[in-house]
Scaffold this motif. Structure first.
Motif, PDB file in Angstrom:
ATOM      1  N   ASN A 230      74.837 -15.762  10.804  1.00  0.00           N
ATOM      2  CA  ASN A 230      73.635 -15.875  10.324  1.00  0.00           C
ATOM      3  C   ASN A 230      73.603 -15.166   9.042  1.00  0.00           C
ATOM      4  OD1 ASN A 230      73.848 -13.341  11.805  1.00  0.00           O
ATOM      5  ND2 ASN A 230      71.706 -13.182  11.533  1.00  0.00           N
ATOM      6  N   TYR A 231      74.839 -15.102   8.631  1.00  0.00           N
ATOM      7  CA  TYR A 231      75.073 -14.529   7.191  1.00  0.00           C
ATOM      8  C   TYR A 231      74.485 -15.515   5.990  1.00  0.00           C
ATOM      9  CZ  TYR A 231      77.828 -10.962   9.285  1.00  0.00           C
ATOM     10  OH  TYR A 231      78.441  -9.819  10.080  1.00  0.00           O
ATOM     11  N   PRO A 232      73.839 -14.885   4.955  1.00  0.00           N
ATOM     12  CA  PRO A 232      73.902 -13.383   4.761  1.00  0.00           C
ATOM     13  C   PRO A 232      72.424 -12.868   5.555  1.00  0.00           C
ATOM     14  CG  PRO A 232      72.680 -14.729   2.836  1.00  0.00           C
ATOM     15  CD  PRO A 232      73.374 -15.764   3.856  1.00  0.00           C
ATOM     16  N   ILE A 233      72.498 -11.605   5.956  1.00  0.00           N
ATOM     17  CA  ILE A 233      71.497 -11.022   6.631  1.00  0.00           C
ATOM     18  C   ILE A 233      70.097 -10.490   5.694  1.00  0.00           C
ATOM     19  CG2 ILE A 233      70.663  -8.640   7.882  1.00  0.00           C
ATOM     20  CD1 ILE A 233      72.986 -10.474   9.165  1.00  0.00           C
ATOM     21  N   MET A 234      70.444 -10.451   4.223  1.00  0.00           N
ATOM     22  CA  MET A 234      69.382 -10.541   3.358  1.00  0.00           C
ATOM     23  C   MET A 234      69.537 -11.802   2.420  1.00  0.00           C
ATOM     24  SD  MET A 234      69.376  -6.615   1.980  1.00  0.00           S
ATOM     25  CE  MET A 234      68.292  -5.566   2.346  1.00  0.00           C
ATOM     26  N   ASN A 235      68.334 -12.357   2.185  1.00  0.00           N
ATOM     27  CA  ASN A 235      68.378 -13.447   1.445  1.00  0.00           C
ATOM     28  C   ASN A 235      68.654 -13.192  -0.091  1.00  0.00           C
ATOM     29  OD1 ASN A 235      65.772 -13.216   0.026  1.00  0.00           O
ATOM     30  ND2 ASN A 235      64.951 -13.868   1.729  1.00  0.00           N
ATOM     31  N   LEU A 236      68.690 -14.092  -0.918  1.00  0.00           N
ATOM     32  CA  LEU A 236      69.302 -14.010  -2.222  1.00  0.00           C
ATOM     33  C   LEU A 236      68.237 -13.063  -3.134  1.00  0.00           C
ATOM     34  CD1 LEU A 236      71.035 -14.725  -4.664  1.00  0.00           C
ATOM     35  CD2 LEU A 236      69.484 -17.037  -5.049  1.00  0.00           C
ATOM     36  N   HIS A 237      66.998 -13.188  -2.880  1.00  0.00           N
ATOM     37  CA  HIS A 237      65.790 -12.657  -3.510  1.00  0.00           C
ATOM     38  C   HIS A 237      65.962 -11.090  -3.308  1.00  0.00           C
ATOM     39  CE1 HIS A 237      64.312 -16.328  -4.520  1.00  0.00           C
ATOM     40  NE2 HIS A 237      63.628 -16.858  -3.521  1.00  0.00           N
ATOM     41  N   GLU A 238      66.222 -10.722  -1.836  1.00  0.00           N
ATOM     42  CA  GLU A 238      66.439  -9.539  -1.395  1.00  0.00           C
ATOM     43  C   GLU A 238      67.676  -8.949  -2.016  1.00  0.00           C
ATOM     44  OE1 GLU A 238      64.207  -9.277   2.894  1.00  0.00           O
ATOM     45  OE2 GLU A 238      65.974 -10.600   2.676  1.00  0.00           O
ATOM     46  N   ARG A 239      68.705  -9.703  -1.996  1.00  0.00           N
ATOM     47  CA  ARG A 239      69.935  -9.006  -2.513  1.00  0.00           C
ATOM     48  C   ARG A 239      69.983  -8.971  -4.000  1.00  0.00           C
ATOM     49  NH1 ARG A 239      73.683 -13.028  -2.002  1.00  0.00           N
ATOM     50  NH2 ARG A 239      72.481 -14.775  -1.235  1.00  0.00           N
ATOM     51  N   THR A 240      68.994  -9.496  -4.701  1.00  0.00           N
ATOM     52  CA  THR A 240      69.063  -9.319  -6.287  1.00  0.00           C
ATOM     53  C   THR A 240      68.375  -8.146  -6.439  1.00  0.00           C
ATOM     54  OG1 THR A 240      68.817 -11.744  -6.723  1.00  0.00           O
ATOM     55  CG2 THR A 240      68.040 -10.467  -8.221  1.00  0.00           C
ATOM     56  N   LEU A 241      67.510  -7.528  -5.780  1.00  0.00           N
ATOM     57  CA  LEU A 241      66.587  -6.473  -6.150  1.00  0.00           C
ATOM     58  C   LEU A 241      67.706  -5.174  -5.456  1.00  0.00           C
ATOM     59  CD1 LEU A 241      63.048  -6.866  -5.042  1.00  0.00           C
ATOM     60  CD2 LEU A 241      64.073  -7.240  -7.310  1.00  0.00           C
ATOM     61  N   SER A 242      68.317  -5.365  -4.469  1.00  0.00           N
ATOM     62  CA  SER A 242      69.333  -4.416  -4.380  1.00  0.00           C
ATOM     63  C   SER A 242      70.274  -4.064  -5.127  1.00  0.00           C
ATOM     64  CB  SER A 242      69.847  -4.869  -2.681  1.00  0.00           C
ATOM     65  OG  SER A 242      68.953  -5.138  -1.730  1.00  0.00           O
ATOM     66  N   VAL A 243      70.998  -5.002  -5.486  1.00  0.00           N
ATOM     67  CA  VAL A 243      72.021  -4.706  -6.578  1.00  0.00           C
ATOM     68  C   VAL A 243      71.447  -4.406  -8.093  1.00  0.00           C
ATOM     69  CG1 VAL A 243      73.948  -5.888  -7.980  1.00  0.00           C
ATOM     70  CG2 VAL A 243      73.348  -6.469  -5.642  1.00  0.00           C
ATOM     71  N   LEU A 244      70.397  -4.898  -8.390  1.00  0.00           N
ATOM     72  CA  LEU A 244      69.572  -4.327  -9.772  1.00  0.00           C
ATOM     73  C   LEU A 244      69.182  -2.910  -9.539  1.00  0.00           C
ATOM     74  CD1 LEU A 244      67.123  -7.358 -10.769  1.00  0.00           C
ATOM     75  CD2 LEU A 244      69.222  -6.724 -11.880  1.00  0.00           C
ATOM     76  N   ALA A 245      69.044  -2.508  -8.440  1.00  0.00           N
ATOM     77  CA  ALA A 245      68.526  -1.027  -8.395  1.00  0.00           C
ATOM     78  C   ALA A 245      69.670  -0.049  -8.653  1.00  0.00           C
ATOM     79  CB  ALA A 245      68.175  -0.695  -6.892  1.00  0.00           C
ATOM     80  N   CYS A 246      70.870  -0.548  -8.618  1.00  0.00           N
ATOM     81  CA  CYS A 246      72.167   0.260  -8.729  1.00  0.00           C
ATOM     82  C   CYS A 246      72.496   0.710 -10.011  1.00  0.00           C
ATOM     83  CB  CYS A 246      73.360  -0.694  -8.160  1.00  0.00           C
ATOM     84  SG  CYS A 246      75.002   0.446  -8.059  1.00  0.00           S
ATOM     85  N   ARG A 247      72.737   1.837 -10.274  1.00  0.00           N
ATOM     86  CA  ARG A 247      72.853   2.244 -11.690  1.00  0.00           C
ATOM     87  C   ARG A 247      74.253   1.859 -12.331  1.00  0.00           C
ATOM     88  NH1 ARG A 247      71.858   7.255 -12.395  1.00  0.00           N
ATOM     89  NH2 ARG A 247      70.905   7.976 -10.367  1.00  0.00           N
ATOM     90  N   TYR A 248      75.140   1.187 -11.481  1.00  0.00           N
ATOM     91  CA  TYR A 248      76.365   0.663 -12.278  1.00  0.00           C
ATOM     92  C   TYR A 248      76.329  -0.579 -12.430  1.00  0.00           C
ATOM     93  CZ  TYR A 248      77.880   5.324  -9.707  1.00  0.00           C
ATOM     94  OH  TYR A 248      77.707   6.257  -9.392  1.00  0.00           O
TER      95      TYR A 248
END
Length: 357
Positions: A230-248
């Motif tokens: 059932n991957y991904p556990i987080m959908n594309l919209h959620e994964r986008t915000l997760s990565v955008l929040a990273c300082r790198y």
């Protein structure tokens, strides 16, 4: 866990002042007051430090926020979200600072919670993917996961995350590559964004004096094709915000092609393409998805030094399934009792956000 709901709270908190200090609880404190943590305290300390709005992290912060703690770190006030957090004996953890007028509140992020993410991992369904309708089975499970017999409170439960352009704008840096910057491209699922991802991105960021890191995120169906279950556990919209929040990370490609094409490399003027030590699954036609950057001599494999994967996080959840279900029942029971006590006093509580890292 540490997820984009927490990142959004920290973004709002940072906007209220000039310097953001984030206190992170120990595993022992969380286990005592809530239940078993998904990420270890060391993982959570470093995850929170990687969020771009955070200036400083205080490890082993007390579960109950006191004036003494605020004074110790020279804080004018503390910020929490608008749903409730309670101690093991049902007390408001912010009572003292509220009474002293040193408490501020921000909006909780609808549609994400540790409760929901744990539920997705335990129920093997694709209903959370961006193009899927929520099945009756998932809806029933999501509504009842860890629910306390006797009702549902406004905070512990599952709701649907609705992506908006405004939310992406709030998370995005809005900066384009500048002359002299090294454009580095990485691509993948970045599912359940965790410390393994952070370590990899930090290493990639350190490859250049002035890096501009672009992360390409695959569509849900693409991820499911090479990860299965059932991957991904987080959908594309959620994964986008997760990565955008990273300082790198400077920029995100939402729905990047699986193969790193010449067109993509030319469009973003990519200087370097990086991949971790995880297996490179061939494209649907059997070709190497990195053949173009390899042909150009700009491909580099990076060892993050961290073996944590999304699979291992899911295994942690499954191993402790009964504990997590009991955690949610216990959490909701406390919150319902707190609400009932306030109703008797004919005073509604200020809502607080349960953003325990």
């Amino acid at each position: 866990m540490v997820h984009y709901g927490h990142s959004n709270q920290l973004r709002q908190a940072r906007a209220m002042g000039d310097y953001l200090i984030v206190g992170v609880h120990t595993d022992e404190e969380i286990s005592k007051h809530k239940g078993p943590p998904v990420f270890t305290q060391e993982e959570r300390y470093r995850m929170v430090q990687a969020i771009k709005w955070v200036d400083e992290v205080v490890p082993a912060a007390p579960y109950v926020t006191t004036l003494e703690t605020l004074d110790k770190y020279s804080c004018d006030f503390c910020v929490h979200g608008n749903d409730i957090t309670l101690t093991v004996d049902g007390r408001d953890t912010y009572e003292e600072v509220k009474q002293a007028g040193r408490y501020r509140e921000c909006k909780r992020t609808q549609g994400v919670s540790t409760t929901d993410l744990v539920g997705r991992m335990l129920l093997v369904t694709k209903a959370h993917h961006s193009s899927q309708e929520m099945s009756s089975e998932y809806r029933e499970y999501a509504d009842s996961f860890g629910k306390c017999p006797g009702g549902r409170n406004p905070w512990t439960g599952v709701s649907q995350f609705l992506q908006t352009s405004q939310k992406i704008i709030q998370f995005a840096s809005g900066k384009e590559p500048q002359p002299g910057e090294t454009v580095i491209y990485v691509t993948g699922a970045f599912d359940l964004f965790h410390i393994g991802h952070v370590d990899f991105l930090e290493k990639v960021h350190g490859l250049a004096e002035r890096p501009y890191v672009i992360a390409g995120l695959h569509f849900d169906q693409e991820v499911n094709h090479y990860k299965g279950k059932n991957y991904p556990i987080m959908n594309l919209h959620e994964r986008t915000l997760s990565v955008l929040a990273c300082r790198y990370v400077s920029e995100v490609v939402i729905g990047a092609p699986y193969a790193v094409t010449a067109e993509l490399l030319d469009h973003f003027k990519v200087d370097l393409v990086c991949h971790g030590k995880t297996e490179i699954v061939p494209d649907k036609d059997g070709s190497d998805p990195y053949q173009e950057p390899k042909r150009r001599g700009i491909f580099r494999q990076i060892d993050s030094g961290n073996d944590l994967t999304t699979d291992l996080i899911v295994q942690r959840i499954i191993k402790n399934r009964l504990e997590y279900e009991a955690r949610n029942q216990k959490k909701e029971a406390k919150e319902l009792a707190f609400l009932e006590a306030r109703r008797r006093q004919e005073v509604w509580p200020q809502k607080e956000d349960n953003c325990d890292f």
